[in-house]
Write an enzyme that holds these catalytic residues in place. Sequence first.
Site, PDB file in Angstrom:
ATOM      1  N   HIS A 214       0.604  -1.223   0.066  1.00 12.67           N
ATOM      2  CA  HIS A 214      -0.237  -0.117  -0.018  1.00 12.67           C
ATOM      3  C   HIS A 214       0.905   1.563  -0.362  1.00 12.67           C
ATOM      4  O   HIS A 214       1.976   0.910   0.556  1.00 12.67           O
ATOM      5  CB  HIS A 214      -1.071   0.080   1.139  1.00 12.67           C
TER       6      HIS A 214
ATOM      7  N   ASP B  14       6.178   1.292   6.588  1.00  5.76           N
ATOM      8  CA  ASP B  14       4.892   0.977   6.233  1.00  5.76           C
ATOM      9  C   ASP B  14       4.476   1.327   5.439  1.00  5.76           C
ATOM     10  O   ASP B  14       3.588   2.666   5.966  1.00  5.76           O
ATOM     11  CB  ASP B  14       4.046   1.108   7.620  1.00  5.76           C
TER      12      ASP B  14
ATOM     13  N   GLU C  42      -5.117   1.495   2.915  1.00  3.04           N
ATOM     14  CA  GLU C  42      -4.987   0.622   3.605  1.00  3.04           C
ATOM     15  C   GLU C  42      -4.945   1.295   5.086  1.00  3.04           C
ATOM     16  O   GLU C  42      -5.606   0.263   5.965  1.00  3.04           O
ATOM     17  CB  GLU C  42      -3.736  -0.322   3.704  1.00  3.04           C
ATOM     18  N   GLU C  43      -4.090   2.361   5.063  1.00  5.29           N
ATOM     19  CA  GLU C  43      -4.366   2.586   7.290  1.00  5.29           C
ATOM     20  C   GLU C  43      -5.898   2.975   7.596  1.00  5.29           C
ATOM     21  O   GLU C  43      -5.165   2.894   8.190  1.00  5.29           O
ATOM     22  CB  GLU C  43      -2.974   3.669   7.365  1.00  5.29           C
TER      23      GLU C  43
ATOM     24  N   ASP D  98       3.667  -7.023   3.696  1.00  2.00           N
ATOM     25  CA  ASP D  98       3.658  -5.781   4.746  1.00  2.00           C
ATOM     26  C   ASP D  98       3.213  -6.624   6.159  1.00  2.00           C
ATOM     27  O   ASP D  98       1.955  -5.948   6.816  1.00  2.00           O
ATOM     28  CB  ASP D  98       2.059  -5.192   4.472  1.00  2.00           C
TER      29      ASP D  98
ATOM     30  N   HIS E 213       3.795   3.578  13.020  1.00  2.00           N
ATOM     31  CA  HIS E 213       2.726   4.296  13.014  1.00  2.00           C
ATOM     32  C   HIS E 213       3.277   4.948  14.710  1.00  2.00           C
ATOM     33  O   HIS E 213       2.545   5.573  15.352  1.00  2.00           O
ATOM     34  CB  HIS E 213       1.432   3.838  13.950  1.00  2.00           C
TER      35      HIS E 213
END
Length: 369
Positions: free
Chosen positions: A76, A106, A139-140, A163, A344
């Site tokens: 992604h 990510d 995606e997030e 991922d 994150h």
Amino acid sequence: MNKERLINEFIELVQIDSETMNEQQIGPVIVNKMKSLGMEVTLDHSQSKTGYGFDNVYGILKGNDSSKKTVFFTTHMDTVTPGNGIKPIINNDYIETDNTTILGADDKAGIAACFESIRHIQEQDIKHGDIEFVITVGEESGLVGAKAFDESLIKADFGYAVDGMGPIGTMVVQAPTQSKIKINIQGKKAHAGMAPEEGISAIEVASLAVSNMPLGRINENTTANIGTFIAEGPTNIVSDSVEIIAEARSLIDEEMSDQVNKMKEAVKVACDQYNTTYTFEHEVMYPSFKYTEQDEVVSIAKNATERIGLEANIIKAGGGSDGNVFSGKGKPTIILSVGYEDIHTTDEKMSIDRLVQVTEQISSIIEGM
């Protein structure tokens, strides 16, 4: 494989702003890179459905050996926040940030590894079948891009979501389904000092309901959690409304449904006791999946990992990903670790060794098809 080129491309990608819903800058860059690798590129026109910054991108590199099977990889292009103005720093064997933003490994490490693996097989003239790539938006923020993607574009029987966390060789072969739950419990207003007995406290009703719900770790497969409990108003008024946002997850679809029903029953019993009303809404956010070493999607990845001298660590996960969505669309997909750390957060970092290893793993999968 060209290690320096891989590092440089990763650093280039993370410096392009692409917070989720705002992929408009990185999307065209990805398209141009895929075309430069000789891929036929298709935009799926999902932007009109999702409202996100770009379409999902599909690319196919035609094979040079008809005896080899087709395979697809998915990554992604979006990141979490704060992901604008990223300043990557090489610190010994790691690529880090200045701690004011995330890094975006990510999943830009996954993208860079996929692209470098293609250059490697081309430069080494490695025989391969058709290789497909799906690079999603959103995606997030709820797997939005994958959900909107037209799976009929994918010709492969199975594939890999590049991922995941952990050392390279870690592969998720089982992951849960999740249901999001929204509950509204109605009470009845009354003056809390002069006539509280004339009211029905929605807070009391909701508290009873929650106290009777099975929550936390239900069993080895299933979890449930209350994330939000909202009741606003002055202290001199009996509260007439509470909103609860919750979730249930399970590796087994039937167990997740059973958990949701138990939570709903707890609400019903509490509201019946207080003679009041409620609404209970739930939506399955993504399906579960489960594969074993006997499934081709797993055995090929395991063998490819061992060929490059790494150990295959087959695990189950507690969260969802684009892999859940593609598996649910009839394309068996497992999750390959990229090796990023502290994602994150502003402490996110990417091991250069792991970036190299995942590129080698992808190349090995392609060669072994």
